[in-house]
Design a protein around this motif. Structure first.
Motif, PDB file in Angstrom:
ATOM      1  N   HIS A  85     -23.225  17.478  -9.083  1.00 43.01           N
ATOM      2  CA  HIS A  85     -23.194  15.917  -8.752  1.00 43.01           C
ATOM      3  C   HIS A  85     -24.563  15.320  -9.123  1.00 43.01           C
ATOM      4  O   HIS A  85     -24.815  14.129  -9.019  1.00 43.01           O
ATOM      5  CB  HIS A  85     -23.085  15.773  -7.401  1.00 43.01           C
ATOM      6  CG  HIS A  85     -21.555  16.180  -7.171  1.00 43.01           C
ATOM      7  ND1 HIS A  85     -20.283  15.704  -7.767  1.00 43.01           N
ATOM      8  CD2 HIS A  85     -20.924  17.351  -6.190  1.00 43.01           C
ATOM      9  CE1 HIS A  85     -19.355  16.350  -7.443  1.00 43.01           C
ATOM     10  NE2 HIS A  85     -19.743  17.243  -6.635  1.00 43.01           N
ATOM     11  N   TYR A  86     -25.803  15.941  -9.476  1.00 43.17           N
ATOM     12  CA  TYR A  86     -26.897  15.841  -9.620  1.00 43.17           C
ATOM     13  C   TYR A  86     -27.510  15.690 -11.015  1.00 43.17           C
ATOM     14  O   TYR A  86     -26.963  16.359 -11.683  1.00 43.17           O
ATOM     15  CB  TYR A  86     -27.851  16.658  -8.800  1.00 43.17           C
ATOM     16  CG  TYR A  86     -27.526  17.081  -7.562  1.00 43.17           C
ATOM     17  CD1 TYR A  86     -28.138  16.045  -6.563  1.00 43.17           C
ATOM     18  CD2 TYR A  86     -26.638  17.815  -6.880  1.00 43.17           C
ATOM     19  CE1 TYR A  86     -27.963  16.248  -5.217  1.00 43.17           C
ATOM     20  CE2 TYR A  86     -26.555  17.811  -5.774  1.00 43.17           C
ATOM     21  CZ  TYR A  86     -27.229  17.006  -4.631  1.00 43.17           C
ATOM     22  OH  TYR A  86     -26.852  17.161  -3.479  1.00 43.17           O
ATOM     23  N   THR A  87     -28.285  14.817 -11.227  1.00 46.61           N
ATOM     24  CA  THR A  87     -29.010  14.681 -12.577  1.00 46.61           C
ATOM     25  C   THR A  87     -30.463  14.822 -12.517  1.00 46.61           C
ATOM     26  O   THR A  87     -31.070  14.155 -11.778  1.00 46.61           O
ATOM     27  CB  THR A  87     -28.683  13.295 -13.273  1.00 46.61           C
ATOM     28  OG1 THR A  87     -27.323  13.181 -13.413  1.00 46.61           O
ATOM     29  CG2 THR A  87     -29.346  13.287 -14.722  1.00 46.61           C
ATOM     30  N   SER A 133     -28.225  11.202  -7.551  1.00 46.55           N
ATOM     31  CA  SER A 133     -26.738  11.661  -7.382  1.00 46.55           C
ATOM     32  C   SER A 133     -26.092  10.518  -7.111  1.00 46.55           C
ATOM     33  O   SER A 133     -26.664   9.235  -6.635  1.00 46.55           O
ATOM     34  CB  SER A 133     -26.830  12.701  -6.189  1.00 46.55           C
ATOM     35  OG  SER A 133     -27.002  12.178  -5.141  1.00 46.55           O
ATOM     36  N   GLY A 134     -24.750  10.363  -7.123  1.00 47.63           N
ATOM     37  CA  GLY A 134     -23.935   9.407  -6.655  1.00 47.63           C
ATOM     38  C   GLY A 134     -23.641   8.334  -8.131  1.00 47.63           C
ATOM     39  O   GLY A 134     -24.217   8.559  -8.940  1.00 47.63           O
ATOM     40  N   VAL A 141     -32.317  21.271  -5.869  1.00 47.81           N
ATOM     41  CA  VAL A 141     -30.827  21.222  -5.882  1.00 47.81           C
ATOM     42  C   VAL A 141     -29.982  22.478  -5.355  1.00 47.81           C
ATOM     43  O   VAL A 141     -29.000  22.226  -4.482  1.00 47.81           O
ATOM     44  CB  VAL A 141     -30.068  20.879  -7.272  1.00 47.81           C
ATOM     45  CG1 VAL A 141     -28.546  20.914  -7.234  1.00 47.81           C
ATOM     46  CG2 VAL A 141     -30.631  19.324  -7.799  1.00 47.81           C
ATOM     47  N   ARG A 142     -30.273  23.518  -5.717  1.00 49.81           N
ATOM     48  CA  ARG A 142     -29.774  24.748  -5.210  1.00 49.81           C
ATOM     49  C   ARG A 142     -29.985  25.027  -3.601  1.00 49.81           C
ATOM     50  O   ARG A 142     -29.095  25.681  -3.007  1.00 49.81           O
ATOM     51  CB  ARG A 142     -30.195  25.978  -5.917  1.00 49.81           C
ATOM     52  CG  ARG A 142     -29.488  26.262  -7.277  1.00 49.81           C
ATOM     53  CD  ARG A 142     -30.161  27.395  -8.237  1.00 49.81           C
ATOM     54  NE  ARG A 142     -29.787  27.730  -9.684  1.00 49.81           N
ATOM     55  CZ  ARG A 142     -30.727  27.359 -10.425  1.00 49.81           C
ATOM     56  NH1 ARG A 142     -31.981  27.235 -10.075  1.00 49.81           N
ATOM     57  NH2 ARG A 142     -30.194  27.242 -11.674  1.00 49.81           N
ATOM     58  N   THR A 143     -31.033  24.564  -3.230  1.00 49.38           N
ATOM     59  CA  THR A 143     -31.340  24.682  -1.672  1.00 49.38           C
ATOM     60  C   THR A 143     -30.807  23.687  -0.882  1.00 49.38           C
ATOM     61  O   THR A 143     -30.431  23.690   0.172  1.00 49.38           O
ATOM     62  CB  THR A 143     -32.748  24.632  -1.536  1.00 49.38           C
ATOM     63  OG1 THR A 143     -33.635  25.635  -2.511  1.00 49.38           O
ATOM     64  CG2 THR A 143     -33.385  24.954  -0.141  1.00 49.38           C
ATOM     65  N   HIS A 144     -30.888  22.476  -1.270  1.00 51.69           N
ATOM     66  CA  HIS A 144     -30.240  21.315  -0.489  1.00 51.69           C
ATOM     67  C   HIS A 144     -29.028  20.621  -1.101  1.00 51.69           C
ATOM     68  O   HIS A 144     -28.463  19.758  -0.275  1.00 51.69           O
ATOM     69  CB  HIS A 144     -31.460  20.218  -0.422  1.00 51.69           C
ATOM     70  CG  HIS A 144     -32.760  20.698   0.076  1.00 51.69           C
ATOM     71  ND1 HIS A 144     -33.121  20.693   1.237  1.00 51.69           N
ATOM     72  CD2 HIS A 144     -33.938  21.006  -0.601  1.00 51.69           C
ATOM     73  CE1 HIS A 144     -34.230  21.309   1.415  1.00 51.69           C
ATOM     74  NE2 HIS A 144     -34.596  21.296   0.166  1.00 51.69           N
ATOM     75  N   GLY A 145     -28.721  20.893  -2.212  1.00 47.48           N
ATOM     76  CA  GLY A 145     -27.384  20.099  -2.904  1.00 47.48           C
ATOM     77  C   GLY A 145     -26.070  20.990  -2.688  1.00 47.48           C
ATOM     78  O   GLY A 145     -26.252  21.994  -2.125  1.00 47.48           O
ATOM     79  N   LEU A 199     -23.690  22.270  -4.668  1.00 51.40           N
ATOM     80  CA  LEU A 199     -23.827  22.595  -6.140  1.00 51.40           C
ATOM     81  C   LEU A 199     -22.610  23.635  -6.517  1.00 51.40           C
ATOM     82  O   LEU A 199     -22.435  24.729  -5.928  1.00 51.40           O
ATOM     83  CB  LEU A 199     -25.167  23.235  -6.788  1.00 51.40           C
ATOM     84  CG  LEU A 199     -25.215  23.675  -8.133  1.00 51.40           C
ATOM     85  CD1 LEU A 199     -25.020  22.255  -9.035  1.00 51.40           C
ATOM     86  CD2 LEU A 199     -26.408  24.183  -8.277  1.00 51.40           C
ATOM     87  N   ASN A 200     -21.563  23.301  -7.119  1.00 53.24           N
ATOM     88  CA  ASN A 200     -20.410  24.118  -7.461  1.00 53.24           C
ATOM     89  C   ASN A 200     -20.280  24.246  -8.963  1.00 53.24           C
ATOM     90  O   ASN A 200     -19.310  24.812  -9.487  1.00 53.24           O
ATOM     91  CB  ASN A 200     -19.055  23.393  -6.931  1.00 53.24           C
ATOM     92  CG  ASN A 200     -19.106  23.334  -5.447  1.00 53.24           C
ATOM     93  OD1 ASN A 200     -19.571  24.128  -4.706  1.00 53.24           O
ATOM     94  ND2 ASN A 200     -18.521  22.256  -4.977  1.00 53.24           N
TER      95      ASN A 200
END
Length: 84
Positions: free
Chosen positions: A13-15, A36-37, A71-75, A77-78
């Protein structure tokens, strides 16, 4: 290093958009935007790192690694990382 390092990177969901910012001493700082969003629910986080790098390419690489780590720590991510 690849000059395409400054392209946006999609991570779920992130860029991530990395940047290299020159300073007065002639070195470069890494900066990354993490978006995001969509529309009215868009959020953007800008991270600037204090480390100085000899070239813009090294600074961009640092920005990408730090953005991916965030992103890996706080997001939530799938999916895998892809370049736009």
């Amino acid at each position: 290093m690849n000059i395409e390092l400054n392209k946006p990177i999609a991570m779920g969901h992130y860029t991530l958009t990395p940047a290299s910012v020159p300073n007065r001493q002639g070195s470069h700082q890494a900066r990354v935007s993490i978006r995001s969003g969509q529309g009215s629910t868009t959020s953007c986080r800008m991270l600037t790192f204090s480390d100085c790098h000899a070239t813009p390419e090294v600074a961009l690489h640092h920005a990408i690694l730090e953005g991916q780590h965030w992103v890996r720590t706080h997001g939530n991510l799938n999916t895998t990382t892809t370049r736009n």
